[in-house]
Design a protein around this motif. Sequence first.
Motif, mmCIF file in Angstrom:
data_model
loop_
_atom_site.group_PDB
_atom_site.id
_atom_site.type_symbol
_atom_site.label_atom_id
_atom_site.label_comp_id
_atom_site.label_asym_id
_atom_site.label_seq_id
_atom_site.Cartn_x
_atom_site.Cartn_y
_atom_site.Cartn_z
ATOM 1 N N ARG A 192 -21.980 2.478 -16.758
ATOM 2 C CA ARG A 192 -20.622 1.697 -16.679
ATOM 3 C C ARG A 192 -19.669 2.457 -17.733
ATOM 4 N N VAL A 193 -18.434 3.041 -17.446
ATOM 5 C CA VAL A 193 -17.799 4.160 -18.159
ATOM 6 C C VAL A 193 -16.967 3.529 -18.877
ATOM 7 N N ALA A 194 -16.260 3.455 -19.810
ATOM 8 C CA ALA A 194 -15.299 2.469 -20.976
ATOM 9 C C ALA A 194 -14.391 2.637 -20.199
ATOM 10 N N LEU A 195 -13.851 1.732 -20.739
ATOM 11 C CA LEU A 195 -12.673 1.274 -20.361
ATOM 12 C C LEU A 195 -11.137 2.571 -20.128
ATOM 13 N N THR A 196 -11.651 2.483 -21.826
ATOM 14 C CA THR A 196 -10.367 3.606 -22.207
ATOM 15 C C THR A 196 -10.518 4.794 -21.460
ATOM 16 N N GLU A 197 -11.679 5.453 -20.611
ATOM 17 C CA GLU A 197 -12.294 6.833 -20.870
ATOM 18 C C GLU A 197 -11.877 6.808 -19.042
ATOM 19 N N ALA A 198 -11.697 5.762 -18.159
ATOM 20 C CA ALA A 198 -11.810 5.771 -17.416
ATOM 21 C C ALA A 198 -10.676 5.942 -15.817
ATOM 22 N N ASP A 199 -11.182 6.731 -15.054
ATOM 23 C CA ASP A 199 -10.390 7.318 -14.212
ATOM 24 C C ASP A 199 -9.878 6.474 -12.922
ATOM 25 N N VAL A 200 -10.743 5.022 -12.587
ATOM 26 C CA VAL A 200 -10.860 4.518 -11.793
ATOM 27 C C VAL A 200 -10.532 2.897 -12.524
ATOM 28 N N ILE A 201 -10.224 1.944 -12.407
ATOM 29 C CA ILE A 201 -10.808 0.652 -13.352
ATOM 30 C C ILE A 201 -10.684 -0.588 -12.420
ATOM 31 N N VAL A 202 -11.136 -1.178 -11.977
ATOM 32 C CA VAL A 202 -11.473 -2.605 -11.323
ATOM 33 C C VAL A 202 -11.216 -3.953 -12.303
ATOM 34 N N THR A 203 -10.353 -4.315 -12.416
ATOM 35 C CA THR A 203 -9.577 -5.995 -13.090
ATOM 36 C C THR A 203 -9.968 -6.730 -12.528
ATOM 37 N N GLY A 204 -10.815 -7.778 -12.640
ATOM 38 C CA GLY A 204 -10.583 -9.222 -12.141
ATOM 39 C C GLY A 204 -9.975 -9.861 -13.003
ATOM 40 N N GLY A 205 -9.048 -11.678 -12.285
ATOM 41 C CA GLY A 205 -8.251 -11.663 -12.013
ATOM 42 C C GLY A 205 -8.709 -13.335 -12.670
ATOM 43 N N GLY A 228 -14.127 1.553 -13.878
ATOM 44 C CA GLY A 228 -14.358 0.509 -15.545
ATOM 45 C C GLY A 228 -14.706 -0.795 -14.928
ATOM 46 N N VAL A 229 -14.506 -1.101 -15.404
ATOM 47 C CA VAL A 229 -14.435 -2.477 -15.085
ATOM 48 C C VAL A 229 -13.079 -3.473 -16.720
ATOM 49 N N GLY A 230 -12.203 -4.533 -16.080
ATOM 50 C CA GLY A 230 -11.036 -4.945 -16.922
ATOM 51 C C GLY A 230 -11.013 -6.299 -16.319
ATOM 52 N N ALA A 231 -9.670 -6.933 -17.472
ATOM 53 C CA ALA A 231 -10.659 -8.345 -16.808
ATOM 54 C C ALA A 231 -8.497 -8.402 -17.776
ATOM 55 N N THR A 232 -8.366 -9.849 -17.230
ATOM 56 C CA THR A 232 -6.681 -10.199 -18.003
ATOM 57 C C THR A 232 -7.441 -11.060 -18.638
ATOM 58 N N ARG A 233 -6.336 -11.932 -19.743
ATOM 59 C CA ARG A 233 -6.458 -12.868 -21.164
ATOM 60 C C ARG A 233 -7.125 -14.389 -20.024
ATOM 61 N N ALA A 234 -6.381 -14.623 -18.834
ATOM 62 C CA ALA A 234 -6.698 -15.217 -18.966
ATOM 63 C C ALA A 234 -8.901 -15.976 -18.313
ATOM 64 N N VAL A 235 -8.849 -14.892 -17.781
ATOM 65 C CA VAL A 235 -10.486 -14.818 -17.480
ATOM 66 C C VAL A 235 -11.206 -14.619 -19.025
ATOM 67 N N VAL A 236 -10.190 -13.802 -19.924
ATOM 68 C CA VAL A 236 -11.079 -13.312 -21.322
ATOM 69 C C VAL A 236 -11.171 -15.332 -22.445
ATOM 70 N N ASP A 237 -9.891 -16.195 -21.614
ATOM 71 C CA ASP A 237 -9.807 -16.721 -23.114
ATOM 72 C C ASP A 237 -10.850 -16.982 -21.962
ATOM 73 N N ALA A 238 -10.715 -18.005 -20.828
ATOM 74 C CA ALA A 238 -11.815 -18.930 -20.250
ATOM 75 C C ALA A 238 -13.527 -18.502 -20.507
#
Length: 316
Positions: A192-205, A228-238
């Motif tokens: 998977r492409v790194a978050l900071t390099e990705a031209d398309v990002i799918v983020t889940g909340g 690339g894959v991203g997440a919200t803080r709510a998801v990371v904190d959980a």
Amino acid sequence: MILIVAEHAGGKLAKSTLEMVTAARDSGREGPVTLLVLGQGVAGVANEAAVVADQVLVGDLPALATYNAEVWAAATAQIAREGEATTVLIGGSRSGREYAPRVAVKLDAPYLEDAIRLSASGDALQAQRYTYLARVTETVEASGPVIVVTVKPGSFAAASAAAQPGEQYDVELELPTPRVEVTGRSVEKTSRVALTEADVIVTGGRGVGNPENFTTYVEGLADAIGAGVGATRAVVDAGWRPYAEQVGQTGKTVQPGAYIALGVSGAVQHLSGMGKSKNIIAINKDAEAPIFKVADYGIVGDVNVIVPALIEAARK
Ligand code: FAD
């Protein structure tokens, strides 16, 4: 000159380097934008660097095969001194933030950390940066013959090719024998492409529901479209996802070509990390969710229903 220490990995120039070129050009500081490429076997990286910079200085040595803070600091300070750099830009990565203060000490220069904007007036340089857990954006100013700055990744647009490719020069470096050695390294295997390099990002909340749904829907869609894959803080904190995936004021700042937000409310702290994305696509079951205020395209609906259909369509 404005000296930028190029960040690169796997024989390719990192997007953060292109962002620093924009930061340099937008800063109003005088002098040629000069990329310093350090490493071993970096001819390809230097060629990529020449496309965007006014000139490229290349230190290609076995001693530079692996990043080391003492060595990088010595090389950067030497080149900054010899080239009478007025500004030294270093990536705000973990390693950049490790050796940049050493460069500042060696040059007896002021140090501005994690700049998200830069502007010059006279011989002073102003930088904006987040502080107090990103609740406050402050402006700091420094002046002097040379100023060292780290640039927060994702805060500037990536530079495109300059009118003319820059000249490349090999440099001779006097490097110290490092006192700390990297004795092993294990690299996480991911296609998977790194978050900071990705031209398309799918983020889940949090609206994705649970960690299993995150894997199925967020990672599933990302893999189906090469994102690339991203997440919200709510998801990371959980504890559903690692901090490395967090997007927002206290996570990564990104500006991809397309940002797909699944079950993300669009809190201001999240928007500050992705609001500059070129296209924002949101799926949320609440039509009043703030994410729709910034979205270019929106679907009001349940991610559990819509995303499987998107994944199937993408796989076809
Ligand atoms: P929620 O706010 O709970 O939103 C979930 C959304 O999913 C809702 O809009 C809901 O309508 C929708 N939904 C629910 N079920 C479904 C479904 N089945 N289908 C479709 N949609 C559905 N947040 C960050 O993200 N990054 C940061 O870096 C960050 N830094 C912060 C720093 C500080 C100092 C503070 C105070 C907060 C910070 N936050 C950050 C937290 C931020 O304020 C929000 O709490 C967080 O972004 C909310 O995450 P979320 O959108 O996943 O969750």
